[in-house]
Design a protein around this motif. Structure first.
Motif, PDB file in Angstrom:
ATOM      1  N   UNK A 577     -16.182 -57.286  35.775  1.00  0.00           N
ATOM      2  CA  UNK A 577     -15.371 -58.071  34.821  1.00  0.00           C
ATOM      3  C   UNK A 577     -16.150 -58.558  33.601  1.00  0.00           C
ATOM      4  N   UNK A 578     -17.412 -58.916  33.751  1.00  0.00           N
ATOM      5  CA  UNK A 578     -18.171 -59.397  32.604  1.00  0.00           C
ATOM      6  C   UNK A 578     -18.360 -58.286  31.580  1.00  0.00           C
ATOM      7  N   UNK A 579     -18.667 -57.102  32.028  1.00  0.00           N
ATOM      8  CA  UNK A 579     -18.827 -55.981  31.098  1.00  0.00           C
ATOM      9  C   UNK A 579     -17.500 -55.633  30.440  1.00  0.00           C
ATOM     10  N   UNK A 598     -21.926 -64.753  22.512  1.00  0.00           N
ATOM     11  CA  UNK A 598     -22.370 -65.719  23.509  1.00  0.00           C
ATOM     12  C   UNK A 598     -21.504 -66.974  23.463  1.00  0.00           C
ATOM     13  N   UNK A 599     -21.167 -67.444  22.252  1.00  0.00           N
ATOM     14  CA  UNK A 599     -20.326 -68.627  22.117  1.00  0.00           C
ATOM     15  C   UNK A 599     -18.916 -68.353  22.617  1.00  0.00           C
ATOM     16  N   UNK A 600     -18.428 -67.154  22.360  1.00  0.00           N
ATOM     17  CA  UNK A 600     -17.069 -66.825  22.772  1.00  0.00           C
ATOM     18  C   UNK A 600     -16.953 -66.702  24.289  1.00  0.00           C
ATOM     19  N   UNK A 601     -17.970 -66.108  24.922  1.00  0.00           N
ATOM     20  CA  UNK A 601     -17.933 -65.913  26.375  1.00  0.00           C
ATOM     21  C   UNK A 601     -18.495 -67.088  27.148  1.00  0.00           C
ATOM     22  N   UNK A 608     -26.572 -62.274  28.345  1.00  0.00           N
ATOM     23  CA  UNK A 608     -25.669 -61.392  27.620  1.00  0.00           C
ATOM     24  C   UNK A 608     -26.405 -60.176  27.058  1.00  0.00           C
ATOM     25  N   UNK A 609     -27.634 -60.391  26.573  1.00  0.00           N
ATOM     26  CA  UNK A 609     -28.397 -59.278  26.006  1.00  0.00           C
ATOM     27  C   UNK A 609     -28.614 -58.185  27.061  1.00  0.00           C
TER      28      UNK A 609
END
Length: 756
Positions: A577-579, A598-601, A608-609
């Motif tokens: 789901x994260x991908x 990063x701010x959105x998720x 995230x990187x």
């Protein structure tokens, strides 16, 4: 000889005239002793000490000739027979006093030469090495001594000197027992050892004794017994030497198999014939303590060290239990040999996990899985069960090697699963590990609608082993799977239709009872709005069905099937789901910075990187600047087409306890690797196989290709990711040959010493 008159009659008449005839025998014996000590024996020892078998036989012939002169000298004496015996006793005493051990070794060398000539007359290749163009020569060997003799010369020596030696000379000189008995035994032990090692070494699948046409018995009867009859001639006792020869055969065979015992274990059940013959030989040779000590050392030095994986150690342990019980029904050998292995396994952190994985092998081909399937329910056994028999005469005491301090002897007859549980003294570790493995396996299979029949079967078998109550949590876990399927069917097919609702995602959710499941790791982040709405819609359907409950979603757990459309291509892929959430953001905007995403998720940039790397490897995204990503709508060299947003369907796991639910996923490290990763994995596997091959060749010196492949199947190919075909292995080993790390000798691979 020079001290006595040339004619015995002259000496007799002279002594009669002087009235000293009663001293005749003493006088003759005195001159015999003097002549032997000062002349005959020194010359004999000087010649007999030569290395050459030819010179040894010449020296023995000269000794026989010298003693023959004395025997003939007194031939007409009225008590000649007794006098000759006394002369022989003098000879024996002088020889024994001067150089008994030196003579015994030389006689052994001579007898070994005759053995290798006579016994191998039809198949000399068993003992000799014939170079091209030298097939008319025999290489005689004895404890480091080697001499190459022409067969014609050796045949002449055997006929002209050796046969008379053993049939007449030694008998007439009274030296048969003095030289032959111990010497023949010594020669037999060495030669039988060499023959058995040559033909039986490494061959565990053939019966060598006690079967029709058994090679060892045929060889001993047709080759060795005629040689013994030649040596002892008229004094040959067939029954006595048959018993002695059989004992030597059994002891030599046992000695060889003891040295190969670890290989016999790893080859079980193919090595069953060797185990049965070793079992028979041990009953006659009493070498059981030697077997126990040798095998314990081999297992400790070759198996129980950090370079061997836990899975391989478990494999050896299982094979050892089966093989040693085949060898020793009492279980004493198994108990004593595997004690270090038991201690070592309990010190390895992953032992319980590896054992449970073996028990849960889906196709039942694994030894542990087969053992679990065939094991009956454990029965209560009396503490002193080894003393309880239906008939008193059937009672068998423990072998003398058994540890008298062992009160509980039940492990000697316990099945393999019970032995593993007994290592830890409790079943709790295994139950907890099973819960973890079951959780992982269910999370990996439910999404694909795979049947849980194998898991149900495993659970029922484990209930027999651990009890219904202890396995109750696992039963609830399996029940959650079936309940989740009913919940998904109701919401997707009845609730949506009844309320005229349409969910944008084809959502399949697994609802789990949290208090019965192990902790499920989850990475918290904020799902995209479109996905959140679909989850909320599913949640309403669940609340309609379960009025007192609601769902708490684990946002990073599950699997999502997505279809991506670009200008020049389409891509279908399964991701977590994260991908899926990451790529979902790129349908609205083609370009995102790491900080914006990063701010959105609501996820740390460092995590995230790492997740972005997957899409970079798939060729979906491109990092145009550090931490700046864009979609690759069109690859170089392709034509354009219409693009559309990604479509997705997903599945998750939920726990329905009183007020919250969990959603589960597959582990991220099981993502599909690209071609570069596959190549790297192949190289890594080849290095693992090469490390195993080096270890094998260090221990066993040289092995053929098929034997190396078979041992790799036993020790290295413990899962589907670690496999190598015969052709691939040949290519790998040939590459090492070209690099100078291996050499091939007579079809066998061998380490180059400087690189070993």
């Amino acid at each position: 000889m020079n001290w006595l008159p040339s004619d015995c009659q002259t000496l007799v008449e002279g002594m009669q005239d002087t009235g000293t005839l009663h001293l005749f025998e003493d006088l003759v014996l005195f001159f015999v002793r003097k002549n032997l000590q000062e002349k005959v024996i020194p010359q004999f020892l000087e010649s007999f000490a030569k290395v050459s078998c030819v010179e040894m036989l010449d020296a023995l012939e000269n000794l026989y000739t010298s003693m023959g002169w004395f025997h003939n000298y007194v031939g007409n004496w009225h008590n000649a027979t007794s006098l000759k015996l006394q002369m022989n006793q003098v000879l024996k005493s002088i020889l024994k006093w001067n150089a008994h051990y030196r003579l015994e070794d030389s006689f052994s060398k001579l007898f070994a030469c005759s053995f290798q000539f006579y016994v191998t007359a039809n198949e000399r290749n068993n003992y000799s090495f014939h170079e091209e163009g030298k097939s008319d020569r025999l290489l005689v060997e004895w404890k480091g001594f080697k001499q190459e003799i022409e067969l014609s010369t050796l045949e002449n020596l055997m006929e002209r000197q050796f046969k008379p030696l053993v049939q007449h000379w030694l008998s007439e000189l009274g030296l048969v027992e003095f030289f032959c008995d111990d010497t023949v035994m010594a020669v037999l032990e060495v030669e039988v050892d060499r023959y058995i090692t040559k033909i039986c070494g490494g061959n565990f699948e053939k019966r060598w004794m006690h079967s029709e046409g058994a090679e060892l018995e045929h060889w001993s009867n047709s080759q060795v017994m005629p040689w013994l009859k030649l040596i002892f001639h008229h004094g040959f006792k067939k029954e006595v030497w048959t018993q002695k020869l059989h004992y030597i055969l059994y002891r030599s065979y046992t000695k060889l198999r003891i040295s190969e015992m670890l290989n016999i274990i790893t080859d079980y059940p193919d090595s069953t014939p060797a185990l049965h013959e070793l079992k028979f030989c041990l009953q006659h040779t009493r070498q059981r303590p030697c077997l126990i000590e040798s095998l314990k050392n081999d297992i400790t030095n070759r198996v129980l060290h950090p370079g061997v994986s836990t899975q391989n150690i478990i494999t050896v342990y299982i094979a050892a239990v089966k093989a040693l019980r085949e060898l020793d029904l009492s279980g004493v050998v198994m108990e004593m040999v595997l004690e270090p292995c038991t201690t070592y396994l309990t010190q390895r952190e992953d032992s319980v996990r590896m054992i449970m994985q073996g028990l849960l092998w889906d196709d039942g081909s694994n030894d542990l899985a087969a053992e679990l399937a065939t094991t009956q329910e454990p029965e209560e056994v009396a503490c002193w069960n080894e003393r309880v028999t239906e008939k008193p005469e059937d009672w068998m005491p423990d072998p003398r090697e058994a540890d008298p301090n062992k009160v509980d002897k039940s492990t000697r007859t316990s099945d393999i699963v019970t032995l593993f549980i007994g290592m830890y003294g409790s079943k709790e570790k295994f139950i907890k590990e099973y819960q973890k493995l079951l959780s992982k396996r269910l999370l990996q299979t439910w999404y694909g609608e795979k049947s849980e029949s194998s898991e149900i079967r495993n659970l029922e078998l484990l209930k027999k082993r651990f009890g219904e109550e202890d396995m109750s949590k696992c039963g609830v876990m399996l029940k959650d799977i079936s309940d989740s399927k009913r919940i998904n069917t109701y919401i997707n097919e009845e609730y949506y239709k009844k309320n005229s609702l349409q969910n944008n995602l084809n959502l399949r959710t697994m609802v789990v009872s949290s208090q019965f499941w192990p902790d499920i790791p989850n990475q918290e982040y904020e799902l995209p709005e479109g996905i959140t709405k679909s989850l909320e819609l599913f949640n309403k359907g669940f609340e309609n069905l379960k009025a007192s409950r609601s769902l708490k979603w684990l946002s990073s757990v599950g699997m999502v099937d997505i279809e991506l459309e670009f200008e020049d291509r389409q891509l279908e892929i399964s991701v977590n789901p994260l991908q899926a959430s990451i790529i979902y953001h790129f349908q609205d905007e083609d370009k995102w910075t790491l900080s914006e995403l990063s701010d959105s998720l609501k996820i740390p940039p460092t995590i995230l990187r790492r997740k972005m790397t997957f899409w970079l490897q798939q060729g979906v995204l491109k990092e145009i600047e550090p931490d700046n990503y864009v979609t690759i709508e069109k690859r170089p060299g392709t034509t354009s087409s219409n693009a559309s947003a990604p479509a997705a369907s997903g599945g998750g796991v939920v726990d329905a306890s009183e007020h919250f639910v969990n959603l589960c996923d597959e582990e991220e490290d099981e993502e599909k690797a690209n071609s570069d990763e596959e190549e790297e994995k192949k190289k890594k596997n080849e290095q693992v196989f090469w490390n195993y091959v080096q270890g094998m060749l260090k221990n066993l010196e040289s092995l053929p290709l098929d034997r190396i492949h078979k041992m790799l199947q036993m020790f290295a190919m413990h899962d589907s990711d670690m496999q190598i075909e015969m052709a691939q292995l040949r290519q790998l080993l040939n590459d090492k040959v070209q690099k100078g790390l291996l050499v091939i000798e007579q079809g066998k691979y061998k380490l180059v010493r400087d690189n070993s």
